[in-house]
Design an enzyme around this catalytic site. Structure first.
Site, PDB file in Angstrom:
ATOM      1  N   VAL A   1       5.830   6.826  -4.018  1.00  4.80           N
ATOM      2  CA  VAL A   1       4.843   6.111  -3.218  1.00  4.80           C
ATOM      3  C   VAL A   1       3.726   5.624  -4.126  1.00  4.80           C
ATOM      4  O   VAL A   1       3.200   6.382  -4.939  1.00  4.80           O
ATOM      5  CB  VAL A   1       4.254   7.035  -2.125  1.00  4.80           C
ATOM      6  N   CYS A   2       3.374   4.362  -3.983  1.00  2.00           N
ATOM      7  CA  CYS A   2       2.280   3.778  -4.752  1.00  2.00           C
ATOM      8  C   CYS A   2       1.233   3.286  -3.764  1.00  2.00           C
ATOM      9  O   CYS A   2       1.419   2.270  -3.111  1.00  2.00           O
ATOM     10  CB  CYS A   2       2.805   2.629  -5.606  1.00  2.00           C
ATOM     11  N   MET A   3       0.158   4.041  -3.616  1.00  3.56           N
ATOM     12  CA  MET A   3      -0.945   3.660  -2.735  1.00  3.56           C
ATOM     13  C   MET A   3      -2.205   3.584  -3.575  1.00  3.56           C
ATOM     14  O   MET A   3      -2.318   4.259  -4.600  1.00  3.56           O
ATOM     15  CB  MET A   3      -1.170   4.719  -1.647  1.00  3.56           C
TER      16      MET A   3
ATOM     17  N   CYS B   1       0.849  -1.199   0.000  1.00  2.00           N
ATOM     18  CA  CYS B   1       0.000   0.000   0.000  1.00  2.00           C
ATOM     19  C   CYS B   1       0.878   1.241   0.000  1.00  2.00           C
ATOM     20  O   CYS B   1       0.478   2.295  -0.453  1.00  2.00           O
ATOM     21  CB  CYS B   1      -0.902   0.033   1.227  1.00  2.00           C
TER      22      CYS B   1
END
Length: 194
Positions: A90-92, A81
């Protein structure tokens, strides 16, 4: 002024007027589309006392498209997440397939902070962190604390905290206060021959 610029100003105003523990963000003086943020680690977690620096890059498509968010500070975390690629991106879910124009900067930062509080080791991006979280929480917490404490040693980190108003006296500058008070021996009767 574009729709994106108006929305970013509204987001900044909301951040400025709402007091949310451990979240701070502001646009760069050069561009309203480039933001810097600080997220404090949540109390009661191994991330407590950590101050994590992030960059947010917006486009003219905001709020219809999410910003790109990048951790500038290193972070040891199990989740996919919060996939932090080698370049810090950031990969959310909320920055990808679950994005909604109703999300704002405060929502993004709140989500990042809450994921520090509630990692999901069952879907790991960092298998080492996920394994430690599940099998040896003490070691996991120790590794997180090492990262958190390494942040404290960065003078750039303290300077940035001071710039956003989170520290009054970065680095505990005792030289200034000693000089103002006459040095180490101020107020003492010191005999030079003693």
């Amino acid at each position: 002024m574009s729709q994106a610029e108006r929305r970013l100003l509204r987001d900044f105003k909301r951040l400025s007027t709402q007091s949310v523990y451990g979240l701070s963000a502001s646009p760069s003086p050069k561009s309203i589309f480039d933001w810097e943020a600080i997220v404090f680690g949540p109390p009661g977690t191994p991330y407590e006392d950590g101050t994590f620096k992030l960059e947010l890059k917006f486009t003219e498509d905001y709020p219809n498209r999410p910003p790109q968010v990048r951790f500038v500070s290193r972070i040891f975390h199990p989740n996919d997440c919060v996939v932090v690629y080698s370049d810090g991106i950031v990969c959310m879910d909320i920055l990808q397939n679950r994005w909604s124009p109703t999300y704002d900067v405060l929502a993004i930062l709140t989500c990042i902070q809450s994921l520090l509080n509630e990692p999901n080791p069952h879907s790991p991006a960092n298998p080492v962190a996920a394994n430690l979280f599940q099998t040896n929480f003490t070691e996991y917490a120790h590794r997180v604390r090492i990262e958190v404490e390494s942040l404290w040693l960065s003078s750039e980190h303290f300077q940035r905290l001071a710039e956003v108003g989170l520290l009054e006296n970065p680095g505990g500058d005792q030289q200034t206060s000693q000089a103002e008070n006459g040095g180490d021996n101020a107020g003492r009767n010191v005999d030079a021959d003693a």
